[in-house]
Design an enzyme around this catalytic site. Structure first.
Site, PDB file in Angstrom:
ATOM      1  N   CYS A 152      -2.097  -2.012  -0.882  1.00 28.47           N
ATOM      2  CA  CYS A 152      -3.015  -1.161  -0.130  1.00 28.47           C
ATOM      3  C   CYS A 152      -4.279  -0.884  -0.945  1.00 28.47           C
ATOM      4  O   CYS A 152      -5.399  -1.004  -0.438  1.00 28.47           O
ATOM      5  CB  CYS A 152      -2.306   0.146   0.236  1.00 28.47           C
ATOM      6  SG  CYS A 152      -3.262   1.215   1.317  1.00 28.47           S
ATOM      7  N   CYS A 153      -4.113  -0.548  -2.229  1.00 29.84           N
ATOM      8  CA  CYS A 153      -5.277  -0.311  -3.089  1.00 29.84           C
ATOM      9  C   CYS A 153      -6.133  -1.575  -3.220  1.00 29.84           C
ATOM     10  O   CYS A 153      -7.360  -1.498  -3.279  1.00 29.84           O
ATOM     11  CB  CYS A 153      -4.834   0.150  -4.477  1.00 29.84           C
ATOM     12  SG  CYS A 153      -4.247   1.854  -4.571  1.00 29.84           S
TER      13      CYS A 153
ATOM     14  N   CYS B  41      -2.265  10.030  -0.942  1.00 32.36           N
ATOM     15  CA  CYS B  41      -1.842   9.656  -2.295  1.00 32.36           C
ATOM     16  C   CYS B  41      -2.300  10.662  -3.346  1.00 32.36           C
ATOM     17  O   CYS B  41      -2.292  10.352  -4.537  1.00 32.36           O
ATOM     18  CB  CYS B  41      -2.379   8.265  -2.639  1.00 32.36           C
ATOM     19  SG  CYS B  41      -1.771   6.994  -1.519  1.00 32.36           S
TER      20      CYS B  41
ATOM     21  N   CYS C 142      -7.416   9.100  -2.209  1.00 34.62           N
ATOM     22  CA  CYS C 142      -7.059   9.077  -0.798  1.00 34.62           C
ATOM     23  C   CYS C 142      -6.117  10.251  -0.480  1.00 34.62           C
ATOM     24  O   CYS C 142      -5.275  10.636  -1.306  1.00 34.62           O
ATOM     25  CB  CYS C 142      -6.369   7.765  -0.456  1.00 34.62           C
ATOM     26  SG  CYS C 142      -7.444   6.327  -0.546  1.00 34.62           S
TER      27      CYS C 142
ATOM     28  N   CYS D  82      -5.313   2.468  -9.689  1.00 31.18           N
ATOM     29  CA  CYS D  82      -5.462   1.688  -8.467  1.00 31.18           C
ATOM     30  C   CYS D  82      -5.941   0.271  -8.733  1.00 31.18           C
ATOM     31  O   CYS D  82      -6.013  -0.533  -7.826  1.00 31.18           O
ATOM     32  CB  CYS D  82      -6.432   2.376  -7.518  1.00 31.18           C
ATOM     33  SG  CYS D  82      -8.063   2.633  -8.221  1.00 31.18           S
TER      34      CYS D  82
HETATM   35 FE1  SF4 Z   1      -3.917   3.011  -0.077  1.00 32.24          FE
HETATM   36 FE2  SF4 Z   1      -3.161   5.256  -1.333  1.00 32.24          FE
HETATM   37 FE3  SF4 Z   1      -4.416   3.256  -2.673  1.00 32.24          FE
HETATM   38 FE4  SF4 Z   1      -5.739   4.799  -0.903  1.00 32.24          FE
HETATM   39  S1  SF4 Z   1      -4.829   5.433  -2.882  1.00 32.24           S
HETATM   40  S2  SF4 Z   1      -5.906   2.605  -1.106  1.00 32.24           S
HETATM   41  S3  SF4 Z   1      -4.144   5.105   0.715  1.00 32.24           S
HETATM   42  S4  SF4 Z   1      -2.345   3.214  -1.705  1.00 32.24           S
END
Ligand code: SF4
Length: 251
Positions: A123-124, A209, A206, A234
């Site tokens: 996701c990151c 998170c 985010c 991240c």
């Molecule tokens: Fe995805 Fe969480 Fe990374 Fe944001 S911080 S990009 S929601 S995993």
């Protein structure tokens, strides 16, 4: 001339002469020393707001951009708008590739990051790392709000270094500041900051998170709090295993 040819000696000499001095001078020296596009990526955190203030007030030719992951706090979007209004600017945003994002969500789930480290890093990667690559494309230098005392993983952050993978100079004008110094600066200069900081959200990313930290906890303890390993990043600055990535000291 390639950036790398002048980055090592010229830039470091220029920054070295003002080492230990004010971040505003470091930014000015960077702009003078390095031709081409210089990009500052802001996530609207405390340090980033301090640097944005210096760049906008100093009218420095440094692009201020942000990575809109689509999962930010409502207060972060409000701060983005407030910052544009305060300084009379537009902050360019970079977004995830829609097809890649759809695939990532279909594979891992909309909140799949809670279920595995692999899904979280995926996701990151889609929401942050790949848009960062677009934001920095063709840039000579990248300005960040990193501080060395934010975490053990960031302990080796320097004023300037060479980012091997991205092929540019990475500069952290607040590398030797404490959080208290940043707070004092933003308060004195009346810089707009995220109200979540006052509620214990020392580091804000985010929404799903990030949680507030308890008194005495490290300031980044609220990021990906459910993960058990100490190296929680991240991938923008520090690798998932905690290594500070792709940098060597300019010399
Ligand atoms: Fe995805 Fe969480 Fe990374 Fe944001 S911080 S990009 S929601 S995993």
């Amino acid at each position: 001339m390639k950036v790398e040819q002048y980055s090592s000696r010229t830039l470091f000499d220029a920054l070295g002469r003002i080492g230990g001095e004010r971040p505003a001078e470091r930014l000015e020296a960077l702009r003078e020393a390095v031709p081409g596009r210089i990009v500052f990526t802001t996530s609207f955190g405390l340090e980033d707001q301090a640097l944005a203030h210096l760049i906008f007030k100093g009218r420095l030719d440094i692009e201020v951009v942000t990575l809109d992951t689509g999962r930010l706090f409502p207060s972060t979007y409000k701060l983005w708008a407030d910052t544009e209004e305060r300084y009379g600017v537009r902050i360019r945003s970079y977004h995830p590739d829609q097809a890649a994002l759809a695939t990532q969500i279909a594979d891992a789930g909309i909140n799949g990051f809670y279920h595995s480290k692999e899904a979280r890093l995926g996701c990151c990667q889609v929401r942050k790392v790949e848009p960062l690559g677009h934001a920095l494309k063709g840039a000579s230098a990248w300005v960040t709000g990193l501080r060395a005392d934010q975490s053990d993983q960031r302990g080796r952050v320097e004023l300037a270094g060479w980012d091997e993978e991205r092929g540019l100079i990475k500069v952290s004008p607040l590398f030797d500041w404490s959080r208290e110094e940043v707070v004092r600066f933003t308060e004195a200069a009346r810089v707009p900051v995220n109200p979540l900081h006052a509620q214990g959200f020392l580091s804000i990313g985010c929404e799903p998170c990030t949680r507030a930290v308890k008194p005495g906890e490290p300031e980044r303890a609220g990021r990906w709090w459910w993960e058990t390993d100490a190296a929680r990043e991240c991938g923008l600055h520090v690798a998932a295993d905690g290594r500070l990535v792709r940098r060597k000291k300019a010399a």
